[in-house]
Write an enzyme that holds these catalytic residues in place. Sequence first.
Site, PDB file in Angstrom:
ATOM      1  CB  THR A 198      -0.921   0.007   1.234  1.00 12.68           C
ATOM      2  OG1 THR A 198      -0.120  -0.111   2.425  1.00 12.68           O
ATOM      3  CG2 THR A 198      -1.896  -1.148   1.174  1.00 12.68           C
ATOM      4  CB  CYS A 199       4.401   1.932   0.928  1.00 16.35           C
ATOM      5  SG  CYS A 199       4.380   0.951   2.420  1.00 16.35           S
ATOM      6  CG  PHE A 200       5.827   1.737  -3.051  1.00 14.62           C
ATOM      7  CD1 PHE A 200       6.521   2.932  -3.049  1.00 14.62           C
ATOM      8  CD2 PHE A 200       6.259   0.716  -2.211  1.00 14.62           C
ATOM      9  CE1 PHE A 200       7.640   3.093  -2.243  1.00 14.62           C
ATOM     10  CE2 PHE A 200       7.368   0.877  -1.408  1.00 14.62           C
ATOM     11  CZ  PHE A 200       8.071   2.070  -1.410  1.00 14.62           C
TER      12      PHE A 200
END
Length: 1148
Positions: A1115-1117
């Site tokens: 989810t960071c990217f």
Amino acid sequence: MSYSFDTGDKKKRSAVEDARRERAERAARRGQSEAQTKICRAFQRHRVRVEAYRGLRERYDASIAAHFGTEQALKTLKLTPHLATLPPAVTTRHLVQLLLIFHGRKSNATVAGEDLGRLIKLSNLLSASITRSSTELNYAFLSCDTAKVTAWLHVTKRIVSLFVATLHELALRDPPLNRIGYGSMLKTLLEATDVKKWAFIRIQGKLPAEYTEQEQAVIRSLRRTSAALCKDLLRHLVYDTSFFDATAVFLARHVPASTGFGGACGAKDEDLLVSATLRLVDLTLGVGSHDAICRVLGSVPRLRGRMLPGSFLRIWVEPAVGGGRCTPKCFRALIRHAQQAAAAEADKLDRKRAADGSPCDPWPTKHLLGNLIEAGWAVLVHTDAAAQKSAASAEGGHGGNPLHTAPHASVPASGSLDPSEVKGTWVSAVTCLLHVLPSWEQIKRACEVDEGLSDQYALLWSHDGVQRLFSDLLEADDLASSAGSKQQQHRQQPATAVAVKKRGFFTRLRDRAAAAAAKPGKPAAAGGGESFLKGVRGASGRQVLAVVAVWAPPKWLPVCRLYLQLLRRWNARTVLVALAARSFLVVALWQYLEQHALLLDAVVSDSHPGAIPEATQDEVLQILLLFLNCYENFLPVCDDHEFYVLEQPFSLHSVVGIVVLLTKLAFRITWKLEHAPFSNIARHELLTRVKSSARALVVMLYDRNTRRAFCPPDTWMITEYRKSLGFDFNPRTVSADDAAVKKLLHDMPFLVSFSDRAQYLRKLVEKDRADHEMELLKFGITIRRDYLLEDALERISEFVAKCGPSGLRARLHVQFKNVEGLSEAGIDGGGVFKEFIELLSKKCFDPNLGLFKTTEDHKLYPSPDAFRVYSSKEARELYKFIGRVVAKSVYEGVVLNLPFAGFFLNTILGRPNYVEDLKTLDPELHKNLTALKDMDDVEDLCLTFAVEDNKFGTTVTTNLIPNGSEIAVTNDNLIQYFSCMAHMRLNRQFKEQSAAFISGFHDLLPPSWIGLFNRNELQELISGSSQSFEVADLKKHTKYAAGYSESDAVMRNFWAVLNDFNDEQKGKFLAFVTSSSKPPLLGFSHLQPPFCIRSATDGAQSFFGNIDRLPSASTCFNLLKLPPYKSKKDMKEKLLYAINAGAGFELS
């Protein structure tokens, strides 16, 4: 000696007569002796009395002689310094002695010589004592002793009577007047009856502004008691003495006929005596007869030319002089000189402002204006009634307008005035005085507004007052009659059952006004504003010029100007609420504007520059401004049923016409004022007021349209018109530094679509971050999942304390720790922050926390009881922190699932809440308030302007207005009750909570930014769209990596599966890959970093190998790691399992 009583014997008769004579002589001698004794006794008593009074005079003269020096000191009215140490008890003894001296005088004896000198001496003694600030030396201070006040009042009243009798005697003497005696006693009477002269009601060495609260309370108590005593003395002066006779004699005999007041005794001295006499007359106005006072002043012909506007107007600046009893003759004089007084007051105001920048005391002007309003109203009613009676006599019947059959006050019939002349001169004079009246805020700061003054001003906006002043408007084309039948004229469809049952409060108000004002025998004119949009567009310059050529200002235009000036100088809220209740006025004003639609549109759109003179434009705009003010205050209490079903007071078609008109008007004035301000101050001020009112009304209509549409979306944007004036908004090219664009979008955000404004907000955020040099700055925090709220509050508060609120603009990196205290895997590229902000928002808005509650439709709003659950400091800190959290999510473009109540969103935006907003918070209360509109008499319910609430088992009473529990709700103040109740429930009961939340919210998002949106749009900024995302938009902005491409079979299966998901499954999928279940506000083109799909295999495996592995995400990217499943069925099963498990990026 023996006698014979023979009747025939003469001797016997002679003896009887002798005996009788002797007895008479003895009686006479006894009477003479008794008379001599009485005379001696009377003489002795007289000698004793004379000696006693002589001794009394000698003792009095001896005791008081020390306070005066030579005879020259007596003539100049000067006292020796020894008087400064004279205690009030000694002064009282002197007063009693003097009363005893004059008690022995004959009733017909004149005051002269030594007795007059004694009176003058005592008068000066008493005057000097009253003006002493020391309580130990002030005679008036004895009145504060409850044991002595009765005796003090008795002695003082007798002294007042003695002084008045002496003044009357002195005034009756032939000139020259004894100025020393008259002036001395007149001065003492003034000081004894005027509480402002009682010097002990002050604190030595301090100004009133420097008093402590305790000192102020003492001073108020003393002033209240002393004022009551002064009023009692004034009553005695008016009703128990010959004061008015003495005043009339003095003014008639001692004011010379030559120019000015000066005469044989000197102009300056005579002017002072006249002024002092009139000042004492002024003091009696509160307790005396206004008729007697006017008779006294009117009986002196020499005063009529020289006394006005000075001395006579000094009477009319006193509070409530009884203008309702003003005669037409007196009214002529008052009107003739009121404007002169206004000019003098304006000049005084200008000089004072130029000298020290401070406004003048508004006390004289506001009371002069109040008395003028009451006097003019009484004369207007009287002349209307006389004209009505004359017309009825001429017609041989009793026809006519029933408006003029109920006079407000009984006025003598002396003098004859034309009603239109009275109204015209009265309106002109009132408007003139309103120009010099300070603003309402200055009046409230300078002095208290008593109930009597408010009642005088209220005559202007009373039901009867509005009808009388606008009688020319209401009678023209029988507009008042057409107001009652408008609904049947403009709409042909049958009424619904609900509409038949519920007539509506404003319908009944208008029907009653129409029934009172309608003329029998004339058909009602069609209303509703259907013609406004017809025949206006495309008007040629020749048509405009033709309309201007025949334009003539209406006769009631000065009345419009009066009300516009009144709104600037008095309590605008009170006036507007009252005018809004007169729905017939709103309808009549709009119908008049409709009749001049072509001219109105030309003025509003400025389609033919130079064709319309500025004077004509101002006249049209003044009428329009009054309509805007009335309708703006009518609309908030008009519920949806009345607006949409009953269509009150206008049809929806008419409202669309109003929207177009006002949108164009507000835009043109705003755009023009920003680029070419007017040099004419008055015109600039008028246009500013028109723009403000037009914008406020359009915003109200826009908010109502947002809740339930009644006109097409493009109606608000006036795209072609604004482009013609040079405003073509493009969010990609417009500069974030353009002040004119910022101002326009803040005032009229609906001119631009929501998506364009949202893009403009992102541009403002980027510029703001750059201005604060926060593009590269990052701050990291470590959060324990079990203590999410506590750690977040502590870490972020520490950072704000170190860097200030501007530090919140930096990017936040979050590191989670699990329950074992170990740092979780992953790098925060934005996804961890989004997860953190979502989890934190759920924690903050959990109803169990006690900070927020939910409505019946599950919308969030601050809990009114939060300050009972937490301490004040803790509650404010929590609300401020939550406001920062919500603002940070909007600032970073992260959407949260936080459905706020509409009234709370209005509070965040700084916009008012209305009765209709109560439907969300308390449907039952809204229903009950709506039912009040259908009642014939609300007073039957015994409601007051107060509410009772049960707070933790305790009944708490809250006043909606000051002393609200003592003010009954009536049909006249029902609109005010609605507004106060809505304000109480929607604003006041959680005012502190909202203020703390908004304070934190504004740390990141200033009001000028969020003002670009309405409440629904702000909700969308916070929570995103309520609809599920479009798969096509996501597909269009997706990137592929690690062997995938858009044309691959795996990708085709993936997009087919995603299209088959329902809305809930789509939300879970989006939360799985981006940590947010809502799409970006402006679509996936604004998702950063872009959504990417890559293969979840390594190079050693075949492309279709490892099909048992579940999908994973970073989810960071915004990255989805998708194994190459062979079939669509496998793809769907694995995806559903992964998104429902909520595993997140740790699977990778």
